[in-house]
Design an enzyme around this catalytic site. Structure first.
Site, mmCIF file in Angstrom:
data_model
loop_
_atom_site.group_PDB
_atom_site.id
_atom_site.type_symbol
_atom_site.label_atom_id
_atom_site.label_comp_id
_atom_site.label_asym_id
_atom_site.label_seq_id
_atom_site.Cartn_x
_atom_site.Cartn_y
_atom_site.Cartn_z
ATOM 1 N N GLU A 21 1.070 -1.363 -0.483
ATOM 2 C CA GLU A 21 -0.141 0.067 0.289
ATOM 3 C C GLU A 21 0.554 1.220 0.149
ATOM 4 O OE1 GLU A 21 -4.121 -0.466 2.359
ATOM 5 O OE2 GLU A 21 -2.521 -1.687 3.670
ATOM 6 N N TYR A 53 -14.589 26.647 0.768
ATOM 7 C CA TYR A 53 -14.762 25.006 0.625
ATOM 8 C C TYR A 53 -12.809 25.041 0.337
ATOM 9 C CZ TYR A 53 -19.508 26.229 0.569
ATOM 10 O OH TYR A 53 -20.644 26.590 0.462
ATOM 11 N N VAL A 72 -6.537 4.324 8.456
ATOM 12 C CA VAL A 72 -7.260 5.852 7.845
ATOM 13 C C VAL A 72 -7.955 6.524 9.156
ATOM 14 C CG1 VAL A 72 -7.967 5.281 6.218
ATOM 15 C CG2 VAL A 72 -9.603 3.980 7.638
ATOM 16 N N GLU A 73 -7.754 5.792 10.990
ATOM 17 C CA GLU A 73 -8.536 6.605 11.345
ATOM 18 C C GLU A 73 -6.889 7.815 11.918
ATOM 19 O OE1 GLU A 73 -9.416 2.166 12.696
ATOM 20 O OE2 GLU A 73 -8.574 3.247 11.307
ATOM 21 N N LYS A 99 -11.378 4.243 1.919
ATOM 22 C CA LYS A 99 -10.471 3.009 1.248
ATOM 23 C C LYS A 99 -11.506 2.376 0.124
ATOM 24 C CE LYS A 99 -6.401 1.059 2.686
ATOM 25 N NZ LYS A 99 -5.536 0.613 3.984
#
Length: 120
Positions: A21, A53, A72-73, A99
């Site tokens: 990854e 934005y 990802v946390e 993901k």
């Protein structure tokens, strides 16, 4: 509380527990909900009293593309920390990191985590 939504921002980055990854990279989607009192910006028609934005997108892009995390946390937590540091108007936020192609067997659309944080 009023809300600003930045939906399904897409990035290519190198996060994950598995070494492939970090070498090959993959897509990530981020949804960001910023909660704030938007009445002053709406009443005065003044962007300076809101969150631009483009600035929100750029913040997320920098966290995702300029770092490498196992989880990802950690991506979501870092985004939340940076949002609170950069945008004083934000009182609460929700970050969802998706993901779509994790290297795990099975049939599914995606995996994701979502966190909600409040300003301390």
């Amino acid at each position: 509380m009023d809300k600003i939504y930045l939906n399904k921002m897409e990035f290519y980055a190198y996060h994950g527990v598995f070494s492939e990854e970090n070498k090959m990279g993959q897509r990530f989607y981020v949804d960001l909900v910023l909660e704030a009192d938007l009445q002053p910006s709406a009443t005065d028609d003044d962007l300076e009293k809101s969150v631009n934005y483009a600035d929100g997108y750029q913040l997320v892009k920098e966290v995702i593309e300029n770092n490498t995390f196992n989880l990802v946390e950690t991506i979501a937590e870092t985004i939340s920390t940076e949002v609170f540091a950069q945008f004083q108007i934000v009182e609460r936020l929700t970050v969802k990191v998706t993901k779509p192609d994790p290297p795990i067997p099975g049939h599914y659309e995606s995996v994701a985590i979502e966190i909600t944080r409040e300003r301390k």
